[in-house]
Every structure is written in C-alpha cells, then in structure tokens.
Design a protein around this motif. Structure first.
Motif: not given
Length: 362
Positions: A259-264, A266-271
């Motif tokens: 999750i931390d990697k995705e937040l860094a 920006g993938e975390y906020f993608l659909k």
C-alpha cells in the motif's frame, strides 16, 4: 551275606586309595603347552596313513573378478598339474567366473581339499601362481584379512592402505622380512602366505623377546608402545562465510508495504479499470521487448562476417634513376679486356718497372 558286604567295602576302600595315589598333573602355563619346540617338524602325511582313501567326495568353489580371467586362463594348466599330484580335480568356468576343486577316489589326504580351497582363493585375490602354490606344502599357511570394513570413510581407508604399503612398497617389504611371509595388498583384502608363526608375528620386538627364555612365557604388553587415541575432529570451513554486521541498538527500518508503494507512485487512487489497463500495458511492453530480443538473435545468423582488407601489391619505386653513361663506360672497359690479357695501363706500368730494373743492374 556279612562276608560279601565286607568284601565290597574292602574293594571300595582299595579304589579310593588307588585314586588318591594317582600322580596329579603338574600345573603348567598354557603358553608353554602351545609353544612348539625348536627344530620339531610334523611328519608328512603319506598314503600308508590312509590306505582306504576317503568315504565321500567334497568340493569348494569361489568366484574371481573379470580382470583375473586372462591370467587364470594362462596358468590353469599349471594349477591342474599341481593339484593332480595330490589327486584333486580343478575346473575353471569362464562363463560363470568361478573356480572349483573337488576330491577323487584316489585322494588319501583329508586336509588337501582345504589347502586346494585356499589355493583358488589366493588366485582370485591377485596372488601369483608361484606364491599361491606354496600353500600345498605342510609347513605353509595362509590368511586373507579383510580390511575394507575397518574404516567407514573411503578416502581415509585409501590413505591407511597406502601407509601399509609405504613409499615404493618399503613398509610392505619390511613386514615380509620380519615375518618371513609373502604379503599381497589387493582391494579390500590383504593376503599373507608363510609359516604359522610368521603369520602371527608382525613386530621386530616380538622376535627379539622370543630369544630370551625367561620372557618367552610372559606377557609382552609392557614392552609394546601404547598410544592415546585422540579423536580430534578437524572443523571444515564453510564455502560461504557470513560476515556479521556491526551491532546497533536501533532496530532496522520497517520495510514498505504494498500500500505504501502504491501511495508513493499514485496507483492507490486509480480505479480498477485503470489498474487493469496499466498491468496490460506493462505485460505488452515486456512481450515486445522479449520479441525484439528474440528477433535480434535470429538475425545474427544472417549478418555476414567482416572480410579482411585486400592488400595491394607494392608498386616499383620510380625514385631510383638508371645512370646510362656509367653503364656505357663499363661496357667499353669490358670490350677492351681480353681473357687472360692485361689492360693498356697495366702494360705501360710493367714496361716502366722493367726499365728501372735494367738501369739498376748497369
């Protein structure tokens, strides 16, 4: 009735007196009873000792390795000849790889079959026929000692076997001289042929002590060297050595989660659809890269090799000019010369020298 009882009692008393009067055997040491007097030799067993022969036939067989087949084929007629003198048959089976000895109706020595068995055993253990045939003699014995099971480690066993042989067979030769025996080390066994006493004696100290009559019947353990067994295991160093890190009181930093990697990034906020499309693009990029790499490897076969540059022949240098006048002068001089004749200048010089000599004489 009373007289018969008295006679029986008298006979019993006489028997007890006779038993008490029997000479008691002297208490001797067992080692004295087992020792053979010097110079004593057992008489040879002849046909007169057993004129009727043996009741039944007996036989022994032994296998031999493949590498002994050629040697046994050559020396087998000699083996048969040596055993036929004692009325023993010998057969060699090359298909099964075995040797068999058996007695006949003419055999009179009951122990010769045991000696024949030892003969084929020695031949199977790479002992030469000249040495193995000595076992048929009465004053010669043999022993096949198994040494393969003494050590579990094969490398250690090979080293100890080589130590028994010694450099250029010197240790083995020393043992043969000390024991008056022929010793053959082959594979996992040691074959020894010689007298009975020689098979037991393996140290020079025993031979020296046997000369003394007082020490002959005593225990020799106090004279033999005693070594303490040191079971020291040599620790082998590992191939991969792990280097210890320096000690720090602070704990290592916590590794980043997915999750931390995705937040860094920006993938975390993608659909979900966008994430799917991004994964497909990454897969297609990898496939295209692999396809291009494969195509390059295929095209390598069609690339022509580099040709060596063609070396042009060197042109004749025009710098060196021919001197025509000098050549003409040389030709004129050659024409004026005759084979064996002097030149004009040489003739003049000779004439002047002759005139000077004439004037001096006058």
């Amino acid at each position: 009735m009373a007289s018969s009882k008295q006679d029986g009692q008298a006979a019993a008393s006489r028997k007890s007196e006779f038993r008490s009067q029997k000479p008691k055997p002297e208490s001797r040491d067992e080692s004295e009873l087992l020792t053979v007097p010097d110079g004593w030799k057992e008489p040879a067993f002849s046909k007169e000792d057993n004129p009727r022969g043996l009741l039944e036939e007996s036989s022994f067989a032994t296998l031999f390795p493949k590498y002994r087949e050629a040697y046994l084929k050559e020396c087998w007629p000699l083996v048969q000849k040596a055993l036929s003198e004692h009325h023993v048959n010998a057969t060699l089976d090359l298909i099964e790889g075995s040797m068999t000895v058996c007695t006949t109706k003419k055999t009179f020595d009951p122990y010769i079959i045991i000696r024949a068995r030892d003969l084929i055993k020695l031949l199977a253990r790479s002992v030469s026929f000249e040495q193995a045939v000595r076992i048929l003699q009465d004053d010669v014995a043999c022993d096949i000692i198994k040494i393969g099971s003494l050590v579990r480690n094969k490398e250690r066993f090979v080293k100890r076997r080589q130590r028994l042989i010694g450099p250029k067979g010197s240790t083995l030769k020393a043992l043969e001289l000390l024991t008056n025996c022929y010793i053959m080390v082959q594979g996992n066994t040691v074959s020894a042929i010689g007298p009975f006493s020689g098979l037991k004696e393996t140290l020079m100290i025993k031979r020296e002590l046997a000369k003394d009559s007082e020490l002959r019947s005593q225990s020799w353990e106090r004279f033999l060297p005693q070594f303490k067994h040191k079971n020291v295991n040599k620790r082998k160093e590992p191939k991969k050595k792990t280097v210890k890190k320096e000690y720090t009181p602070f704990p290592p930093p916590q590794p980043e989660s997915q999750i931390d990697k995705e937040l860094a990034t920006g993938e975390y906020f993608l659909k979900a659809s966008q994430k799917r499309r991004q994964k497909m693009e990454a897969i297609k990029a990898k496939q295209a890269e692999a396809l291009s790499r494969r195509q390059e490897e295929r095209n390598k076969a069609f690339i022509p090799p580099k040709e060596k540059p063609v070396v042009k022949p060197k042109e004749a240098s025009t710098e060196t000019k021919i001197d025509v006048a000098a050549i003409k002068e040389k030709v004129k001089k050659a024409k004026s010369k005759k084979l064996g004749a002097l030149t004009v200048e040489e003739v003049k010089l000779k004439m002047e020298a002759d005139e000077k000599k004439k004037k001096k004489k006058k």
